[in-house]
Design a protein around this motif. Structure first.
Motif, PDB file in Angstrom:
ATOM      1  N   ASN A   1      17.018  16.230  -6.580  1.00 26.24           N
ATOM      2  CA  ASN A   1      16.085  17.156  -7.999  1.00 26.24           C
ATOM      3  C   ASN A   1      15.119  17.733  -7.677  1.00 26.24           C
ATOM      4  N   VAL A   2      15.284  19.739  -7.552  1.00 26.08           N
ATOM      5  CA  VAL A   2      13.813  19.655  -7.603  1.00 26.08           C
ATOM      6  C   VAL A   2      12.738  19.580  -8.266  1.00 26.08           C
ATOM      7  N   PHE A   3      13.694  19.608  -9.620  1.00 24.31           N
ATOM      8  CA  PHE A   3      12.509  19.115 -11.294  1.00 24.31           C
ATOM      9  C   PHE A   3      11.909  17.910 -10.755  1.00 24.31           C
ATOM     10  N   GLU A   4      12.480  17.250 -10.582  1.00 23.19           N
ATOM     11  CA  GLU A   4      11.860  15.908 -10.276  1.00 23.19           C
ATOM     12  C   GLU A   4      10.606  16.133  -9.233  1.00 23.19           C
ATOM     13  N   ALA A   5      10.597  16.642  -7.704  1.00 19.92           N
ATOM     14  CA  ALA A   5      10.039  16.618  -7.203  1.00 19.92           C
ATOM     15  C   ALA A   5       9.084  17.352  -7.408  1.00 19.92           C
ATOM     16  N   VAL A   6       8.821  18.617  -8.136  1.00 13.30           N
ATOM     17  CA  VAL A   6       7.639  18.604  -8.623  1.00 13.30           C
ATOM     18  C   VAL A   6       6.617  18.417  -9.546  1.00 13.30           C
TER      19      VAL A   6
ATOM     20  N   LYS B   1       0.633  -0.937   0.004  1.00 10.31           N
ATOM     21  CA  LYS B   1      -0.189  -0.144  -0.094  1.00 10.31           C
ATOM     22  C   LYS B   1       0.889   1.605   0.085  1.00 10.31           C
ATOM     23  N   LEU B   2       2.247   1.045   0.347  1.00  9.25           N
ATOM     24  CA  LEU B   2       2.930   2.259   0.606  1.00  9.25           C
ATOM     25  C   LEU B   2       4.631   1.718   0.020  1.00  9.25           C
ATOM     26  N   LEU B   3       5.083   2.519  -1.016  1.00  8.78           N
ATOM     27  CA  LEU B   3       6.618   2.622  -1.359  1.00  8.78           C
ATOM     28  C   LEU B   3       7.172   3.269  -0.769  1.00  8.78           C
ATOM     29  N   LEU B   4       8.330   2.589  -0.344  1.00  7.83           N
ATOM     30  CA  LEU B   4       9.374   4.153  -0.243  1.00  7.83           C
ATOM     31  C   LEU B   4      10.173   4.171  -0.926  1.00  7.83           C
ATOM     32  N   MET B   5      10.387   5.203  -1.691  1.00  6.47           N
ATOM     33  CA  MET B   5      11.987   5.259  -2.116  1.00  6.47           C
ATOM     34  C   MET B   5      13.172   6.007  -1.600  1.00  6.47           C
ATOM     35  N   ASP B   6      14.116   5.679  -1.593  1.00  9.47           N
ATOM     36  CA  ASP B   6      15.419   6.473  -1.199  1.00  9.47           C
ATOM     37  C   ASP B   6      15.913   6.737  -2.949  1.00  9.47           C
ATOM     38  N   GLU B   7      16.047   8.153  -3.280  1.00  9.33           N
ATOM     39  CA  GLU B   7      16.983   8.295  -5.156  1.00  9.33           C
ATOM     40  C   GLU B   7      16.726   7.671  -5.430  1.00  9.33           C
ATOM     41  N   PRO B   8      15.591   6.991  -6.049  1.00 11.96           N
ATOM     42  CA  PRO B   8      15.169   6.181  -6.760  1.00 11.96           C
ATOM     43  C   PRO B   8      16.719   5.936  -8.094  1.00 11.96           C
ATOM     44  N   PHE B   9      16.038   7.443  -8.783  1.00 12.45           N
ATOM     45  CA  PHE B   9      16.804   7.868  -9.833  1.00 12.45           C
ATOM     46  C   PHE B   9      18.301   8.643  -9.731  1.00 12.45           C
ATOM     47  N   GLY B  10      19.308   9.159  -8.591  1.00 12.27           N
ATOM     48  CA  GLY B  10      20.035   9.762  -8.211  1.00 12.27           C
ATOM     49  C   GLY B  10      21.081   9.513  -9.088  1.00 12.27           C
ATOM     50  N   ALA B  11      21.641   7.769  -9.424  1.00 13.51           N
ATOM     51  CA  ALA B  11      22.361   6.948 -10.428  1.00 13.51           C
ATOM     52  C   ALA B  11      22.427   7.012 -11.412  1.00 13.51           C
ATOM     53  N   LEU B  12      21.010   7.075 -12.016  1.00 10.07           N
ATOM     54  CA  LEU B  12      21.197   7.003 -13.577  1.00 10.07           C
ATOM     55  C   LEU B  12      21.656   8.688 -14.040  1.00 10.07           C
ATOM     56  N   ASP B  13      21.799   7.983 -15.330  1.00  7.37           N
ATOM     57  CA  ASP B  13      22.044   8.724 -16.224  1.00  7.37           C
ATOM     58  C   ASP B  13      20.788   9.899 -16.959  1.00  7.37           C
ATOM     59  N   GLU B  14      20.724  10.903 -17.693  1.00 10.27           N
ATOM     60  CA  GLU B  14      19.759  10.964 -17.863  1.00 10.27           C
ATOM     61  C   GLU B  14      18.327  10.555 -18.325  1.00 10.27           C
ATOM     62  N   MET B  15      18.770  10.234 -19.275  1.00 12.88           N
ATOM     63  CA  MET B  15      17.892   9.114 -20.442  1.00 12.88           C
ATOM     64  C   MET B  15      16.810   7.875 -19.480  1.00 12.88           C
ATOM     65  N   THR B  16      18.113   7.373 -19.254  1.00 13.69           N
ATOM     66  CA  THR B  16      17.158   5.873 -17.964  1.00 13.69           C
ATOM     67  C   THR B  16      16.665   6.795 -16.762  1.00 13.69           C
ATOM     68  N   ARG B  17      17.214   8.000 -16.486  1.00 12.94           N
ATOM     69  CA  ARG B  17      16.338   8.831 -15.271  1.00 12.94           C
ATOM     70  C   ARG B  17      14.132   8.930 -15.843  1.00 12.94           C
ATOM     71  N   GLN B  18      14.484   9.271 -17.003  1.00 15.69           N
ATOM     72  CA  GLN B  18      13.539   9.524 -17.908  1.00 15.69           C
ATOM     73  C   GLN B  18      12.634   8.291 -17.964  1.00 15.69           C
ATOM     74  N   SER B  19      12.848   7.180 -18.243  1.00 11.25           N
ATOM     75  CA  SER B  19      12.755   6.920 -18.316  1.00 11.25           C
ATOM     76  C   SER B  19      11.400   5.442 -17.618  1.00 11.25           C
ATOM     77  N   LEU B  20      12.705   6.328 -17.018  1.00 17.68           N
ATOM     78  CA  LEU B  20      12.381   4.856 -15.703  1.00 17.68           C
ATOM     79  C   LEU B  20      11.006   5.854 -14.180  1.00 17.68           C
ATOM     80  N   GLN B  21      10.868   7.029 -14.551  1.00 21.54           N
ATOM     81  CA  GLN B  21      10.112   7.887 -14.396  1.00 21.54           C
ATOM     82  C   GLN B  21       9.014   7.811 -14.476  1.00 21.54           C
ATOM     83  N   ASP B  22       8.491   7.705 -16.160  1.00 19.12           N
ATOM     84  CA  ASP B  22       7.440   7.249 -16.736  1.00 19.12           C
ATOM     85  C   ASP B  22       6.843   6.086 -16.122  1.00 19.12           C
ATOM     86  N   GLU B  23       7.881   4.941 -16.290  1.00 12.50           N
ATOM     87  CA  GLU B  23       7.457   3.836 -15.973  1.00 12.50           C
ATOM     88  C   GLU B  23       6.861   3.672 -14.506  1.00 12.50           C
ATOM     89  N   LEU B  24       7.347   4.500 -13.779  1.00  6.86           N
ATOM     90  CA  LEU B  24       6.512   4.561 -12.272  1.00  6.86           C
ATOM     91  C   LEU B  24       5.137   5.147 -12.770  1.00  6.86           C
TER      92      LEU B  24
END
Ligand code: ADP
Ligand code: ADP
Length: 228
Positions: A194-199, A153-176
């Motif tokens: 990343n403030v943009f990610e937060a917003v 019911k609750l998913l916690l993620m500690d900097e899930p995108f932090g270590a990824l390159d920009e393309m990978t980050r984008q596609s993982l965000q879309d998937e999520l």
């Protein structure tokens, strides 16, 4: 009632460091809340407590009438670590099904549910691969699949995108976002620098401050990332 509530939660480590101080928080079902703040402000400590991996020194945490520890054992709360910690000698399938194995779920059920979550993260053809054969983004996907397999019911993620390159980050965000779309009641908390990610990704932003390790400000995001 909120899905998650924290009342006057503080955490002091054995060495005297007060990492979290008097945090009060109520999170409704389906919210996506990002936690931002400088390194050392207590984000990981707070997440570990919510995930049932360390108890508060003071205060209470409630997840739908359960303690975090109960909730973790029942699969109600899952935690994705910052570095996608996988068992190096085990296949993707074995890594993903581990939580179900630990909770005594029958093999057929484990395999069915693994199929579902591996499909969700786009790794159905990688069941037999070992972690070292995967890219950073794929490892993170395996880690997310492992977290999702218990239907939390609750998913916690500690900097899930932090270590990824920009393309990978984008596609993982879309998937999520797509995963969330299929299960709009799932509540997600994540840490980001990343403030943009937060917003763009969250419905609410919790800003933590280093001193004194508390939530200094909460910001509702009126127009979240367009979903669907
Ligand atoms: P980050 O800045 O990415 O959150 P940290 O460097 O603060 O990472 O912490 C990394 C790990 O080391 C965490 O798991 C944390 O619990 C542990 N840690 C951090 N500070 C201390 C400390 N003073 N004593 C013991 N363990 C610590
Ligand atoms: P963040 O995730 O925001 O970087 P942490 O929760 O990792 O913050 O750390 C908050 C504070 O607690 C920091 O001062 C850190 O050094 C300290 N800390 C973290 N883990 C431990 C630990 N196991 N023992 C002692 N101090 C710790």
């Amino acid at each position: 009632a909120p899905l998650l509530s924290l009342r006057n939660v503080s955490k002091a480590y054995g060495n005297g460091t007060v990492a979290v101080r008097n945090v009060n928080l109520a999170i409704r079902e389906g919210e996506i809340v990002s936690f931002v703040g400088p390194s050392g402000c207590g984000k990981s400590t707070l997440f570990r407590m919510i995930a049932g991996l360390g108890s508060p020194s003071e205060g209470t945490i409630d997840i739908l009438g359960r303690t975090p520890e109960q909730s973790r054992r029942e699969g109600g709360v899952s935690y994705v670590f910052q570095d996608a910690t996988l068992m190096p000698w085990s296949s993707v399938l074995d890594n993903v099904t581990l939580p179900l194995k630990l909770s005594g779920t029958a093999k057929r059920d484990r395999l069915e549910r693994a199929d579902r979550v591996l499909e969700l993260v786009g790794l159905k053809d990688y069941r037999k691969a070992l972690p070292r054969q995967l890219s950073g983004g794929m490892k993170m996907r395996v880690s997310i699949a492992r977290a999702l397999i218990s239907n939390p019911k609750l998913l916690l993620m500690d900097e899930p995108f932090g270590a990824l390159d920009e393309m990978t980050r984008q596609s993982l965000q879309d998937e999520l976002l797509a995963i969330r779309e299929k299960d709009p009641r799932m509540t997600i908390l994540f840490v980001t620098h990343n403030v943009f990610e937060a917003v763009f990704l969250s419905t609410r932003i919790a800003v933590m401050s280093v001193r004194p390790g508390r939530i200094a400000k909460e910001i509702e995001v009126d127009v979240p990332y367009p979903r669907g």
